[in-house]
Design a protein around this motif. Structure first.
Motif: not given
Length: 355
Positions: A38-42, A47-56, A118-123
């Protein structure tokens, strides 16, 4: 029919549904495809907030790279090259601020780009698993024949084989274009000219003991001893000391004249005192191991062995040339002096070397 086809139903293994952690077995006796877990979601997938934080964070790495690039250009403009501008940086030692700043800023710039990617690809990039079925890599005979047919037709229609003037001039142009890059190598530094073939030794130059710094008298060199020497005009405080000693380093040995096998080598010495280059002809390591009974010297790097009683010829190891010999004599006070330069270029061989 195979033996498997003849198996009765009662001998076929039953399908297991994973009870007790056992593998899933199909009715035909083969292991069943377990499929993907089963696919495990990151966190950033749900979490959109986590996504925006990773984008920053990714953007921060890329901005750091841009700042480092600007610093690289500024360093090139601000700092001046040359040994007079060296500074001490612990624990590196004395370095030029230009080279140090260029290395640090360029390293940070490249590292930041890599870290951001690398951070972009992993998150943030998709990480869902997909199944890609294997397929034959080789093309079918029909496809291969069609490719060859198209190639032959294209060659015929282009007139490549018939129009020799176009063909030959095109090949000549493509062959000569890479030669233009050779011109760019001229900007990599000054030409070596005769620096690879010559050293600092000249006729009339005294031999100086490398340890004491005093001129060497012929009587100071005892039979069976090994003495290291350098030109009398060279000092450890000179700016070019390392550059010169890498070619001018000398070793003196003395042996009984009857032990010298090569008479040409004997004629270049004085009363059994022979002077040879200390630099190995393999990769340029300094030679320092001497066996007085056999008159052999050994390079500690790769064990090339030279016979000093036979013109320092190679008797073992990867070295390709004998050690160059320096013709020596004495002055009016008995000090050893050079009567000429080395008999051959010092150090490893190079493409234009001539003995």
């Amino acid at each position: 029919m195979t033996s498997q086809d003849n198996m009765s139903e009662e001998h076929l293994p039953e399908a297991s549904h994973g009870h007790g952690g056992g593998p899933v077995v199909a009715p035909d006796g083969y292991f069943a495809d377990p499929g993907l877990p089963p696919h495990e979601h990151r966190r950033t997938d749900i979490d959109e907030k986590a996504a925006r934080r990773a984008e920053r964070q990714v953007a921060m790495w890329f901005m750091l790279s841009m700042v480092a690039t600007v610093a690289f250009i500024a360093s090139y403009v601000i700092f001046k090259p040359g040994p007079t501008h060296h500074v001490y940086i612990w624990p590196i030692g004395n370095v030029g601020p230009l080279n140090f700043s260029l290395g640090v800023t360029l390293g940070v710039s490249l590292f930041a780009i890599g870290a951001g990617a690398v951070h972009w690809a992993r998150t943030l990039m998709s990480d869902e698993e997909h199944i890609s079925e294997r397929h034959p890599v080789e093309s079918s005979p029909e496809v291969r024949e069609q490719v060859f047919s198209d190639f032959r037709q294209g060659a015929k229609e282009s007139g490549f084989g018939r129009r020799k003037l176009i063909r030959n001039t095109m090949i000549g142009a493509m062959a000569m274009v890479p030669l233009s890059a050779v011109v760019l190598f001229r900007d990599l530094g000054p030409l070596p000219e005769d620096k690879l073939s010559t050293t600092g030794w000249k006729a009339g130059m005294l031999l100086k003991n490398m340890n004491t710094g005093e001129p060497i008298q012929a009587s100071d060199v005892q039979v069976g001893s090994l003495t290291f020497a350098m030109p009398a005009d060279l000092s450890e405080t000179d700016d070019d000391f390392q550059e010169r000693i890498a070619k001018d380093a000398l070793m003196l040995v003395r042996m009984q004249p009857s032990d010298i096998k090569d008479q040409k080598s004997a004629s270049l010495g004085y009363d059994g005192v022979l002077a040879f280059s200390k630099i190995c002809t393999h990769v340029g390591c300094p030679i320092s191991l001497y066996e007085q009974q056999t008159h052999h010297v050994l390079c500690p790097c790769h064990q090339s062995t030279f016979d000093l009683s036979d013109g320092a010829r190679v008797i073992f190891g990867p070295a390709g040339h004998p050690l160059p010999q320096l013709q020596i004599g004495i002055d009016t006070t008995g000090n050893l002096e050079a009567l000429n330069g080395f008999t051959a270029p010092v150090g490893p061989g190079f493409w234009e070397r001539s003995e």
